[in-house]
Design a protein around this motif. Structure first.
Motif, PDB file in Angstrom:
ATOM      1  N   SER A 253       0.839  -1.200   0.000  1.00 18.00           N
ATOM      2  CA  SER A 253       0.000   0.000   0.000  1.00 18.00           C
ATOM      3  C   SER A 253       0.877   1.254   0.000  1.00 18.00           C
ATOM      4  O   SER A 253       0.435   2.340   0.371  1.00 18.00           O
ATOM      5  N   ALA A 254       2.137   1.097  -0.402  1.00 16.88           N
ATOM      6  CA  ALA A 254       3.101   2.199  -0.361  1.00 16.88           C
ATOM      7  C   ALA A 254       2.684   3.335  -1.286  1.00 16.88           C
ATOM      8  O   ALA A 254       2.092   3.117  -2.348  1.00 16.88           O
ATOM      9  N   ASP A 255       3.010   4.553  -0.890  1.00 16.77           N
ATOM     10  CA  ASP A 255       2.766   5.712  -1.751  1.00 16.77           C
ATOM     11  C   ASP A 255       3.648   5.659  -2.993  1.00 16.77           C
ATOM     12  O   ASP A 255       3.214   6.009  -4.092  1.00 16.77           O
ATOM     13  N   TYR A 256       4.896   5.235  -2.793  1.00 17.02           N
ATOM     14  CA  TYR A 256       5.831   5.054  -3.905  1.00 17.02           C
ATOM     15  C   TYR A 256       6.331   3.618  -3.856  1.00 17.02           C
ATOM     16  O   TYR A 256       6.899   3.179  -2.855  1.00 17.02           O
ATOM     17  N   GLU A 364       4.244  15.571  -2.225  1.00 18.09           N
ATOM     18  CA  GLU A 364       3.361  15.467  -3.388  1.00 18.09           C
ATOM     19  C   GLU A 364       3.956  14.727  -4.568  1.00 18.09           C
ATOM     20  O   GLU A 364       3.230  14.350  -5.492  1.00 18.09           O
ATOM     21  N   ASP A 365       5.273  14.514  -4.585  1.00 16.67           N
ATOM     22  CA  ASP A 365       5.885  13.866  -5.747  1.00 16.67           C
ATOM     23  C   ASP A 365       7.288  13.365  -5.410  1.00 16.67           C
ATOM     24  O   ASP A 365       7.833  13.645  -4.335  1.00 16.67           O
ATOM     25  N   MET A 366       7.849  12.613  -6.348  1.00 22.24           N
ATOM     26  CA  MET A 366       9.237  12.159  -6.273  1.00 22.24           C
ATOM     27  C   MET A 366       9.971  12.716  -7.491  1.00 22.24           C
ATOM     28  O   MET A 366       9.527  12.523  -8.628  1.00 22.24           O
ATOM     29  N   ILE A 367      11.074  13.419  -7.257  1.00 23.43           N
ATOM     30  CA  ILE A 367      11.857  13.959  -8.356  1.00 23.43           C
ATOM     31  C   ILE A 367      13.075  13.067  -8.575  1.00 23.43           C
ATOM     32  O   ILE A 367      13.852  12.805  -7.654  1.00 23.43           O
ATOM     33  N   LYS A 382       9.512  14.164 -12.812  1.00 23.15           N
ATOM     34  CA  LYS A 382       8.669  14.040 -11.625  1.00 23.15           C
ATOM     35  C   LYS A 382       7.797  12.804 -11.735  1.00 23.15           C
ATOM     36  O   LYS A 382       7.151  12.573 -12.754  1.00 23.15           O
ATOM     37  N   LEU A 383       7.765  12.007 -10.661  1.00 26.72           N
ATOM     38  CA  LEU A 383       6.887  10.847 -10.565  1.00 26.72           C
ATOM     39  C   LEU A 383       5.859  11.097  -9.467  1.00 26.72           C
ATOM     40  O   LEU A 383       6.189  11.617  -8.403  1.00 26.72           O
ATOM     41  N   LEU A 384       4.631  10.722  -9.727  1.00 26.42           N
ATOM     42  CA  LEU A 384       3.548  10.951  -8.781  1.00 26.42           C
ATOM     43  C   LEU A 384       3.353   9.769  -7.848  1.00 26.42           C
ATOM     44  O   LEU A 384       3.685   8.623  -8.195  1.00 26.42           O
ATOM     45  N   PRO A 385       2.790   9.998  -6.652  1.00 34.89           N
ATOM     46  CA  PRO A 385       2.395   8.880  -5.789  1.00 34.89           C
ATOM     47  C   PRO A 385       1.390   7.989  -6.518  1.00 34.89           C
ATOM     48  O   PRO A 385       0.702   8.429  -7.449  1.00 34.89           O
ATOM     49  N   ARG A 386       1.270   6.763  -6.087  1.00 36.75           N
ATOM     50  CA  ARG A 386       0.465   5.784  -6.824  1.00 36.75           C
ATOM     51  C   ARG A 386      -1.001   6.198  -6.956  1.00 36.75           C
ATOM     52  O   ARG A 386      -1.609   6.037  -8.017  1.00 36.75           O
ATOM     53  N   LYS A 387      -1.574   6.749  -5.904  1.00 36.74           N
ATOM     54  CA  LYS A 387      -2.983   7.147  -5.969  1.00 36.74           C
ATOM     55  C   LYS A 387      -3.184   8.272  -6.977  1.00 36.74           C
ATOM     56  O   LYS A 387      -4.134   8.272  -7.767  1.00 36.74           O
TER      57      LYS A 387
END
Length: 408
Positions: A253-256, A364-367, A382-387
């Motif tokens: 259930s991880a965000d990333y 809000e994101d992963m760069i 930029k990569l977004l969280p899974r949701k």
């Protein structure tokens, strides 16, 4: 939108402006040549001012390096490897995500760990019957090269095909030492990090599933001349690895959620795509909403998006670069967002000696940034969280369907 620019410039860079300009022009040329097969990708790389990646406070940072394993003869390391190590230390210890920005809005933590993506000991892994030489290689190829204080952090390790030319169990055994930063508990394992946000009651979760792609796609065995033999898949190891991966993906259930392995799924560089991973691994990652797949193996750098999924590659930790002749075999409909490669294997046309990647996680994101040996950034995305990614994909698909209906 992804972009191409030197956004991350550590204050002690040793690269001259002239050499930086040469490298930028080389990569821009590669990007221009991609236009015939992927105009959108070329535009996104060249249009740096239009990028939607913005500077923001980072909560957590880690690095990744692939194919960094020195050489089999004294001094057991390469000059390029040492250059990359120094660049990694700069990025790992930096207090800013961009040059000249040191205020609270742009400060980032020091790197928490490094992902080592395989081919840890060139050219034939660690010897099976010479423990003293294995210890020497750990000292000369790893400990002495990455001796900077900023890199005295956990190194999460997986094996590459060159490691399987020797005894991978020696690498697993080295992780048992209490004093080592070398973390390699099993062929397949999971890294989990709960990252605190500004709100004390909330956190962001990162999971990285470290996998042994040789168990899935087969071994490329080596002889004394370092030549590759046909792949040899062992069904029981493949089944065990895929079962492990599916179980971890299904329960995450991880965000990333990242999956990291040595072999790439898709690649524009010399070895090209890995068909077994396309058939066996890729569907699982897409089914369970993985954020991105990270790999090495190819001595180049690469970001490819296909079917709303991101494939990241950084495999130039020991030298650069492979040629880009395999880009013609990437599947139609994908976007080649970034490629750092020579025109032919190790021709020197890119002007780059090596590189690595960094990952900055915010609320809000992963760069993701692709660095060359000095620490200079050539590319970031930029990569977004899974949701958020799932919502974005649904909206895009709904829009496409609306357009098709309107046209009909």
């Amino acid at each position: 939108m992804n972009f191409f620019r030197g956004a991350y410039r550590p204050t002690s860079l040793t690269m001259s402006r002239q050499r930086t300009s040469t490298i930028l022009l080389s990569v821009l040329l590669v990007t221009f040549l991609l236009a015939a097969s992927s105009t959108a990708a070329a535009q996104s790389v060249l249009s740096s001012e239009e990028s939607q990646v913005v500077e923001r406070k980072s909560l957590f940072r880690f690095l990744a390096i692939g194919d960094w394993g020195g050489k089999s003869k004294p001094p057991y390391c390469t000059d390029e490897q040492r250059e990359v190590a120094n660049g990694m230390a700069l990025v790992a210890s930096s207090s800013s995500s961009s040059v000249g920005k040191s205020d609270d809005e742009h400060t980032v933590p020091e790197a928490e760990f490094v992902l080592a993506l395989g081919d840890n000991f060139y050219a034939a892994g660690l010897p099976m019957k010479d423990p003293e030489h294995a210890t020497l290689r750990f000292t000369k190829t790893f400990e002495d090269v990455y001796s900077q204080e900023a890199l005295n952090i956990p190194w999460y390790v997986l094996a590459g095909n060159h490691d399987y030319c020797g005894d991978v169990t020696k690498q697993l055994e080295y992780a048992q030492s209490d004093s080592t930063r070398w973390i390699f508990p099993d062929y397949n394992y999971v890294i989990t990090k709960n990252i605190k946000t500004g709100n004390r009651k909330s956190s962001v979760t990162l999971e990285i599933i470290m996998i042994d792609t040789q168990h899935i796609a087969g071994y490329f065995d080596c002889n004394r001349n370092d030549q590759y033999y046909p792949e040899d898949i062992q069904p029981h190891l493949q089944e065990k690895a895929l079962s492990f991966i599916q179980s971890k993906l299904a329960n995450s259930s991880a965000d990333y959620l990242l999956v990291a392995g040595h072999y790439p799924v898709f690649s524009a560089c010399s070895n090209g795509n890995t068909q077994v991973l396309i058939e066996k691994l890729d569907p699982l990652m897409k089914k369970y909403g993985v954020t991105a797949y990270l790999s090495g193996h190819e001595h180049c750098q690469f970001h490819y998006n296909f079917e709303n999924f991101d494939y990241l590659l950084t495999g130039n930790g020991n030298g650069c670069c492979y040629g880009s002749e395999e880009k013609k075999n990437l599947p139609e409909g994908g976007k080649l967002q970034y490629l750092l490669a020579d025109d032919k294997d190790y021709s020197g046309s890119s002007g780059v000696n090596g590189g690595f990647a960094s990952f900055d996680i915010g609320e809000e994101d992963m760069i993701v940034r692709m660095h060359i040996e000095s620490g200079e950034t050539l590319y970031e995305t930029k990569l977004l969280p899974r949701k958020k990614k799932k919502i974005k994909n649904v909206l895009e698909e709904t829009t496409k369907k609306s357009i098709r209906v309107a046209v009909a």
